[in-house]
Scaffold this active site. Sequence first.
Site, PDB file in Angstrom:
ATOM      1  N   HIS A 141       0.817  -1.225   0.000  1.00 13.79           N
ATOM      2  CA  HIS A 141       0.000   0.000   0.000  1.00 13.79           C
ATOM      3  C   HIS A 141       0.842   1.262   0.000  1.00 13.79           C
ATOM      4  CE1 HIS A 141      -3.539  -2.475   1.831  1.00 13.79           C
ATOM      5  NE2 HIS A 141      -3.300  -2.763   0.577  1.00 13.79           N
ATOM      6  N   CYS A 149       4.064  12.368  -8.298  1.00 18.10           N
ATOM      7  CA  CYS A 149       3.093  13.374  -8.748  1.00 18.10           C
ATOM      8  C   CYS A 149       1.775  12.687  -9.102  1.00 18.10           C
ATOM      9  CB  CYS A 149       3.644  14.178  -9.932  1.00 18.10           C
ATOM     10  SG  CYS A 149       3.584  13.387 -11.516  1.00 18.10           S
ATOM     11  N   GLU A 235      -7.693 -10.426  18.356  1.00 14.37           N
ATOM     12  CA  GLU A 235      -9.032 -11.039  18.272  1.00 14.37           C
ATOM     13  C   GLU A 235      -9.143 -11.785  16.955  1.00 14.37           C
ATOM     14  OE1 GLU A 235     -11.606  -7.646  18.487  1.00 14.37           O
ATOM     15  OE2 GLU A 235     -11.311  -7.135  16.372  1.00 14.37           O
TER      16      GLU A 235
HETATM   17  N1  APR Z   1      -1.461  -6.990  18.089  1.00 18.87           N
HETATM   18  C1  APR Z   1      -1.950  -7.761  17.078  1.00 18.87           C
HETATM   19  N2  APR Z   1      -3.065  -7.445  16.373  1.00 18.87           N
HETATM   20  C2  APR Z   1      -3.697  -6.310  16.716  1.00 18.87           C
HETATM   21  C3  APR Z   1      -3.265  -5.460  17.755  1.00 18.87           C
HETATM   22  C4  APR Z   1      -2.095  -5.844  18.445  1.00 18.87           C
HETATM   23  N3  APR Z   1      -1.611  -5.093  19.458  1.00 18.87           N
HETATM   24  N4  APR Z   1      -4.118  -4.395  17.844  1.00 18.87           N
HETATM   25  C5  APR Z   1      -5.040  -4.584  16.874  1.00 18.87           C
HETATM   26  N5  APR Z   1      -4.804  -5.729  16.214  1.00 18.87           N
HETATM   27  C6  APR Z   1      -5.536  -6.289  15.076  1.00 18.87           C
HETATM   28  C7  APR Z   1      -7.022  -6.039  15.077  1.00 18.87           C
HETATM   29  O1  APR Z   1      -7.689  -7.044  15.804  1.00 18.87           O
HETATM   30  C8  APR Z   1      -7.335  -6.111  13.579  1.00 18.87           C
HETATM   31  O2  APR Z   1      -7.570  -7.451  13.178  1.00 18.87           O
HETATM   32  O3  APR Z   1      -5.050  -5.626  13.933  1.00 18.87           O
HETATM   33  C9  APR Z   1      -6.053  -5.631  12.922  1.00 18.87           C
HETATM   34  C10 APR Z   1      -6.174  -4.231  12.366  1.00 18.87           C
HETATM   35  O4  APR Z   1      -7.124  -4.282  11.335  1.00 18.87           O
HETATM   36  P1  APR Z   1      -7.376  -2.981  10.436  1.00 18.87           P
HETATM   37  O5  APR Z   1      -7.560  -1.811  11.348  1.00 18.87           O
HETATM   38  O6  APR Z   1      -8.428  -3.332   9.458  1.00 18.87           O
HETATM   39  O7  APR Z   1      -5.971  -2.741   9.705  1.00 18.87           O
HETATM   40  P2  APR Z   1      -5.416  -3.528   8.448  1.00 18.87           P
HETATM   41  O8  APR Z   1      -5.828  -4.944   8.468  1.00 18.87           O
HETATM   42  O9  APR Z   1      -3.967  -3.235   8.386  1.00 18.87           O
HETATM   43  O10 APR Z   1      -6.157  -2.773   7.244  1.00 18.87           O
HETATM   44  C11 APR Z   1      -5.787  -3.121   5.943  1.00 18.87           C
HETATM   45  O11 APR Z   1      -7.081  -1.235   5.162  1.00 18.87           O
HETATM   46  O12 APR Z   1      -7.722   0.984   5.309  1.00 18.87           O
HETATM   47  C12 APR Z   1      -6.898   0.089   4.653  1.00 18.87           C
HETATM   48  O13 APR Z   1      -4.896   0.723   3.636  1.00 18.87           O
HETATM   49  C13 APR Z   1      -5.456   0.451   4.882  1.00 18.87           C
HETATM   50  O14 APR Z   1      -3.555  -1.038   4.932  1.00 18.87           O
HETATM   51  C14 APR Z   1      -4.837  -0.801   5.479  1.00 18.87           C
HETATM   52  C15 APR Z   1      -5.823  -1.885   5.081  1.00 18.87           C
END
Ligand code: APR
Length: 266
Positions: A141, A149, A235
């Site tokens: 990403h 640009c 989770e």
């Molecule tokens: N340790 C492990 N896992 C964790 C922790 C932690 N301390 N804290 C949160 N999580 C987990 C949550 O349970 C969730 O499953 O991390 C995950 C975060 O999920 P998202 O917020 O959806 O982030 P991500 O999966 O990286 O999103 C993917 O979505 O918005 C786009 O481009 C953005 O790269 C991102 C993509």
Amino acid sequence: MEEISDKECRGGGRLKDEQNDELNKLIEIAGERLAFSGRTIVLTGAGVSKESGIPTFRDTDGIWQKYKPEELATREAFMANPTRVWKWYRDRALSVREKKPNPAHYALVELEALLPHFLLITQNIDNLHRRAGSKEIVELHGNIERFKCFEHSHPYELSSWGDEPPICHCGSLIRPDVVWFGEPLPQAELECAFAETEKCEVFLSIGTSAVVKPAGLLPYIAKRYSAFLIEINIEESEITEITDIFLRGKAAELLPKVVELSLIHI
Ligand code: APR
């Protein structure tokens, strides 16, 4: 003060001990699997940076609970209000620069040094894996510290963040080199991620909800090609049901333990 009965306390304590024993056993198996893995892929999401003080996207305190992605993370948003989008990324970038990699990032650097074929595929744009010392990285990403640009993707070296997006030599506005919603992922990175995932023996997913595709498809592809699938998450996520081992907990706490147990076998 309310007394907790001995039975409750004992029962609660015993249950907790059993849960910890179970988790420690799974950590041991995960460490052993990684130690003997000829080809290892790690996929990280925002959860791996949580302990560095960087919010995730979809947790209750996540970025998309506060901001609307369609207003800040799309081409249309940038065309409608380039200054607002530029300032939002500036604030995120300056905030991330003040944060530090956490033990999970450093555990991955150690794992990369230990294992024969190791590739870190990240969805994160926070640059923390690079700052921790990871080398074999595919940034699906993009990276908030890289710029291009808007019209032609000409690379751009930003000297410092101002209030307005700079202008490229071609006359187009400069934007962060990150993938916005509705945009295709960088072709080379995507092809590499899929090709390497098909060949891996162990696939370790850390801190991702796996809801965003195509990155979220990688665990399914690994499974289809008979990889051993391990997940670390606080989770259950979309992919937990297909994992071979699910380690429930914080990446910054569990990953160093997994790597430590890997070391015993190497
Ligand atoms: N340790 C492990 N896992 C964790 C922790 C932690 N301390 N804290 C949160 N999580 C987990 C949550 O349970 C969730 O499953 O991390 C995950 C975060 O999920 P998202 O917020 O959806 O982030 P991500 O999966 O990286 O999103 C993917 O979505 O918005 C786009 O481009 C953005 O790269 C991102 C993509």
